[in-house]
Design an enzyme around this catalytic site. Structure first.
Site, mmCIF file in Angstrom:
data_model
loop_
_atom_site.group_PDB
_atom_site.id
_atom_site.type_symbol
_atom_site.label_atom_id
_atom_site.label_comp_id
_atom_site.label_asym_id
_atom_site.label_seq_id
_atom_site.Cartn_x
_atom_site.Cartn_y
_atom_site.Cartn_z
ATOM 1 N N ASP A 215 -12.537 -5.644 -2.335
ATOM 2 C CA ASP A 215 -13.375 -6.843 -2.252
ATOM 3 C C ASP A 215 -14.738 -6.445 -1.723
ATOM 4 O OD1 ASP A 215 -13.550 -7.511 0.833
ATOM 5 O OD2 ASP A 215 -11.472 -6.943 0.432
ATOM 6 N N GLY B 37 -12.958 -3.513 2.362
ATOM 7 C CA GLY B 37 -14.062 -4.302 1.840
ATOM 8 C C GLY B 37 -15.338 -3.478 1.833
ATOM 9 N N GLU C 161 0.808 -1.222 0.000
ATOM 10 C CA GLU C 161 0.000 0.000 0.000
ATOM 11 C C GLU C 161 0.841 1.273 0.000
ATOM 12 O OE1 GLU C 161 -4.052 -1.630 2.192
ATOM 13 O OE2 GLU C 161 -2.370 -0.977 3.427
#
Length: 230
Positions: free
Chosen positions: A197, A79, A12
């Site tokens: 996700d 997510g 990241e």
């Protein structure tokens, strides 16, 4: 002014390190690495905390107390809970909470401890800069609530519980702990997440496939924001 940029994982922050003008040094401290860098004249401290609330709280504290960070920007992946969010979309946190903090046995709501609060709010000025940046880059940006916990959520029932309990739009594992540190120390902070996700039974597969792409999206966005902070 010193701006801190954090991620949870090496993947990241690597795109951020590739975008800065120069890296002045790499410092090993408390079993972690901190990079001194510059971008368009702005001094930066860049680090990845490792996954989880303890690691991210420790890293945020060190960045502020040891390296003198005055603004903290957190970049990474999350997510989705909100059905409007799709893989690759961006969300910034207006507020964050700890979805796995539970002392309801003592009559308190989920996410709350005495002398604290359920939600920690991000900096309004930084959020406005983010909205301007999204418009400049022609990117869709959702503003919402992000829930943090020491769990990678890949269960539909748990996902629905977090959504209903905290009215959350996305879930991750570091943002709120960073936020509570910054709030306690009086440092403006900001959390940007790119959706990797959908926090369901396919979460493990989606995460591996889209991590690199999502991290790059976040990195490019933050670098644009840094330029506005000069």
């Amino acid at each position: 002014m010193i701006v801190g940029i954090m991620g949870a994982m090496r993947e990241e922050i690597e795109p951020i390190l590739e975008l800065v003008d120069e890296i002045d040094g790499e410092i090993d401290y408390a079993k972690n690495k901190y990079y001194k860098a510059k971008y368009k004249g702005v001094s930066l401290i860049i680090a990845y905390s490792k996954i989880g609330k303890v690691n991210s709280a420790l890293t945020a504290s060190i960045m502020i107390e040891k390296f003198g960070v005055e603004i903290l920007l957190f970049s990474g992946v999350a997510g989705a809970i909100n059905e409007e969010l799709k893989i690759g979309d961006l969300i910034i946190a207006e507020k964050l909470c700890l979805h796995d903090l539970d002392i309801t046995a003592f009559g308190h709501p989920y996410g709350y401890v005495p002398e604290s609060k359920i939600f920690v709010e991000t900096d309004k000025r930084l959020n406005q800069i983010a909205k301007n940046t999204a418009e400049k880059l022609n990117l869709k940006l959702l503003v919402g609530t992000i829930a943090t916990g020491d769990q990678f959520i890949a269960c539909e029932d748990k996902k629905c519980w977090i959504k209903e309990t905290f009215k959350a739009d996305a879930i991750e594992m570091e943002g709120a702990s960073v936020g509570f540190v910054c709030d306690a120390l009086g440092v403006p902070f900001f959390v940007l997440r790119a959706i990797s996700d959908s926090a369901d039974m396919d979460a493990g597969f989606d995460f591996d496939k889209f991590l690199e792409k999502s991290a790059k999206i976040s990195a490019e966005f933050l670098i644009e924001m840094v330029e506005e902070l000069r």
